[in-house]
Scaffold this motif. Structure first.
Motif, PDB file in Angstrom:
ATOM      1  N   ALA A  96      67.828  46.999  48.899  1.00  0.00           N
ATOM      2  CA  ALA A  96      67.043  47.195  47.788  1.00  0.00           C
ATOM      3  C   ALA A  96      67.305  46.163  46.500  1.00  0.00           C
ATOM      4  N   GLU A  97      66.504  45.679  46.373  1.00  0.00           N
ATOM      5  CA  GLU A  97      66.723  44.588  45.096  1.00  0.00           C
ATOM      6  C   GLU A  97      67.766  43.539  45.523  1.00  0.00           C
ATOM      7  N   GLN A  98      68.831  43.482  44.609  1.00  0.00           N
ATOM      8  CA  GLN A  98      70.062  42.477  45.262  1.00  0.00           C
ATOM      9  C   GLN A  98      71.082  43.205  46.190  1.00  0.00           C
ATOM     10  N   ASP A  99      71.141  44.582  46.438  1.00  0.00           N
ATOM     11  CA  ASP A  99      71.872  45.231  46.893  1.00  0.00           C
ATOM     12  C   ASP A  99      71.825  45.616  48.388  1.00  0.00           C
ATOM     13  N   ARG A 100      72.763  45.698  49.171  1.00  0.00           N
ATOM     14  CA  ARG A 100      72.702  45.932  50.847  1.00  0.00           C
ATOM     15  C   ARG A 100      73.592  46.956  51.004  1.00  0.00           C
ATOM     16  N   PHE A 101      73.340  47.789  51.917  1.00  0.00           N
ATOM     17  CA  PHE A 101      74.050  49.108  52.433  1.00  0.00           C
ATOM     18  C   PHE A 101      73.817  49.246  53.812  1.00  0.00           C
ATOM     19  N   ALA A 102      74.861  50.108  54.265  1.00  0.00           N
ATOM     20  CA  ALA A 102      74.809  50.393  55.803  1.00  0.00           C
ATOM     21  C   ALA A 102      75.385  51.855  55.739  1.00  0.00           C
ATOM     22  N   VAL A 103      74.952  52.541  56.698  1.00  0.00           N
ATOM     23  CA  VAL A 103      75.093  54.166  56.775  1.00  0.00           C
ATOM     24  C   VAL A 103      75.038  54.188  58.388  1.00  0.00           C
ATOM     25  N   ALA A 137      65.500  56.626  42.310  1.00  0.00           N
ATOM     26  CA  ALA A 137      66.637  56.105  42.030  1.00  0.00           C
ATOM     27  C   ALA A 137      66.857  56.197  40.362  1.00  0.00           C
ATOM     28  N   PRO A 138      67.887  56.740  40.126  1.00  0.00           N
ATOM     29  CA  PRO A 138      68.194  56.936  38.529  1.00  0.00           C
ATOM     30  C   PRO A 138      68.327  55.498  38.035  1.00  0.00           C
ATOM     31  N   ALA A 139      68.186  55.303  36.656  1.00  0.00           N
ATOM     32  CA  ALA A 139      68.316  54.164  35.955  1.00  0.00           C
ATOM     33  C   ALA A 139      69.502  53.629  36.127  1.00  0.00           C
ATOM     34  N   GLY A 140      70.837  54.153  36.194  1.00  0.00           N
ATOM     35  CA  GLY A 140      72.120  53.426  36.243  1.00  0.00           C
ATOM     36  C   GLY A 140      72.299  52.863  37.619  1.00  0.00           C
ATOM     37  N   GLN A 141      73.102  51.645  37.612  1.00  0.00           N
ATOM     38  CA  GLN A 141      73.615  51.050  38.953  1.00  0.00           C
ATOM     39  C   GLN A 141      74.263  51.898  39.705  1.00  0.00           C
ATOM     40  N   LEU A 142      75.428  52.691  39.232  1.00  0.00           N
ATOM     41  CA  LEU A 142      75.956  53.519  40.096  1.00  0.00           C
ATOM     42  C   LEU A 142      75.271  54.660  40.617  1.00  0.00           C
ATOM     43  N   GLU A 154      74.252  55.579  44.740  1.00  0.00           N
ATOM     44  CA  GLU A 154      74.445  56.833  45.109  1.00  0.00           C
ATOM     45  C   GLU A 154      73.104  57.595  45.841  1.00  0.00           C
ATOM     46  N   ALA A 155      72.144  57.338  45.001  1.00  0.00           N
ATOM     47  CA  ALA A 155      70.824  57.895  45.620  1.00  0.00           C
ATOM     48  C   ALA A 155      70.323  57.298  46.762  1.00  0.00           C
ATOM     49  N   ILE A 156      70.497  55.829  46.754  1.00  0.00           N
ATOM     50  CA  ILE A 156      70.003  55.139  47.862  1.00  0.00           C
ATOM     51  C   ILE A 156      70.762  55.377  49.041  1.00  0.00           C
ATOM     52  N   MET A 157      72.291  55.582  48.851  1.00  0.00           N
ATOM     53  CA  MET A 157      73.145  55.856  50.098  1.00  0.00           C
ATOM     54  C   MET A 157      73.017  57.124  50.627  1.00  0.00           C
ATOM     55  N   ASP A 158      72.531  58.139  49.731  1.00  0.00           N
ATOM     56  CA  ASP A 158      72.184  59.531  50.049  1.00  0.00           C
ATOM     57  C   ASP A 158      71.013  59.409  51.160  1.00  0.00           C
ATOM     58  N   GLU A 159      69.901  58.841  50.645  1.00  0.00           N
ATOM     59  CA  GLU A 159      68.518  58.855  51.158  1.00  0.00           C
ATOM     60  C   GLU A 159      68.692  58.298  52.538  1.00  0.00           C
ATOM     61  N   LEU A 160      69.623  57.289  52.432  1.00  0.00           N
ATOM     62  CA  LEU A 160      69.916  56.385  53.723  1.00  0.00           C
ATOM     63  C   LEU A 160      70.541  57.253  55.002  1.00  0.00           C
ATOM     64  N   THR A 161      71.620  58.107  54.400  1.00  0.00           N
ATOM     65  CA  THR A 161      72.403  59.093  55.251  1.00  0.00           C
ATOM     66  C   THR A 161      71.592  60.066  55.688  1.00  0.00           C
ATOM     67  N   ARG A 162      70.614  60.644  54.996  1.00  0.00           N
ATOM     68  CA  ARG A 162      69.814  61.607  55.383  1.00  0.00           C
ATOM     69  C   ARG A 162      68.760  61.264  56.480  1.00  0.00           C
ATOM     70  N   MET A 163      68.172  60.077  56.302  1.00  0.00           N
ATOM     71  CA  MET A 163      67.580  59.392  57.301  1.00  0.00           C
ATOM     72  C   MET A 163      68.185  59.157  58.433  1.00  0.00           C
ATOM     73  N   ALA A 164      69.530  58.673  58.471  1.00  0.00           N
ATOM     74  CA  ALA A 164      70.284  58.216  59.651  1.00  0.00           C
ATOM     75  C   ALA A 164      70.555  59.573  60.502  1.00  0.00           C
ATOM     76  N   VAL A 165      70.852  60.757  59.848  1.00  0.00           N
ATOM     77  CA  VAL A 165      71.308  62.192  60.284  1.00  0.00           C
ATOM     78  C   VAL A 165      70.232  62.709  61.058  1.00  0.00           C
TER      79      VAL A 165
END
Length: 187
Positions: free
Chosen positions: A34-41, A116-121, A125-136
């Motif tokens: 997402a933009e410049q960030d990458r995540f794993a779940v 996603a809320p405006a703040g970076q953190l 959190e919002a992205i990882m929570d949504e990705l977690t929901r999708m993975a589950v």
């Protein structure tokens, strides 16, 4: 915010020497950018009574599947060029997990819209929570499909496929683009 993601199903096979052995889905890995960030779940099922069902090494591996998969993802990522595609991460994982625990399939790249809320953190959190929901959700879909397609139990005294919990999978989420610590994902 647009989140590009790709996922892989992780399976376990009790006996790699038996051509009729059943490979059981035990985890679902999602990698995303997402933009410049990458995540794993990871969403993983744990075996019921692992010490009673498996040899001690297999029981430990399956009990710690989320940590094992995360370690493999991190090693694959360390060997890739910065900004490597999500597909390269998953195909690298496919190459490293080749025994009883293996990548059963890799899905096509998808794009999801995440509020996603405006703040970076807060956005992370919002992205990882949504990705977690999708993975589950995908882990549950894979288990349901596996159960629906499972052949009838053997009539001989052959060991059956292991039983895994059907409740809430263990979950692990972490950013790939920073040194942020691993965290248990909320749902």
């Amino acid at each position: 915010m647009k989140v590009t993601h790709q996922s892989a199903s992780i399976s376990f096979c009790m006996d790699l020497t038996d051509p009729e052995a059943v490979s059981t889905p035990i985890a679902h890995l999602l990698v995303a950018s997402a933009e410049q960030d990458r995540f794993a779940v990871i969403a993983a099922l744990t075996p019921k009574n692992p010490k009673a069902t498996f040899d001690p090494i297999t029981a430990d591996v399956l009990s710690e599947a989320t940590t094992l998969i995360r370690d493999h993802v991190d090693r694959v990522l360390a060997g890739l060029a910065p900004g490597a595609s999500l597909e390269l991460i998953l195909t690298g994982l496919h190459s490293t997990l080749r025994n009883s625990l293996h990548v059963a399939n890799i899905r096509d790249v998808e794009v999801a819209e995440v509020r996603a809320p405006a703040g970076q953190l807060e956005a992370e959190e919002a992205i990882m929570d949504e990705l977690t929901r999708m993975a589950v959700e995908r882990m549950h879909q894979e288990v349901k499909a596996f159960i629906a397609s499972a052949p009838p139990p053997p009539k001989t005294n052959v060991r059956a496929a292991p039983k895994f919990t059907e409740g809430v999978p263990s979950r692990l989420a972490w950013p790939l683009s920073s040194a942020s610590p691993v965290r248990e994902a909320r749902l």
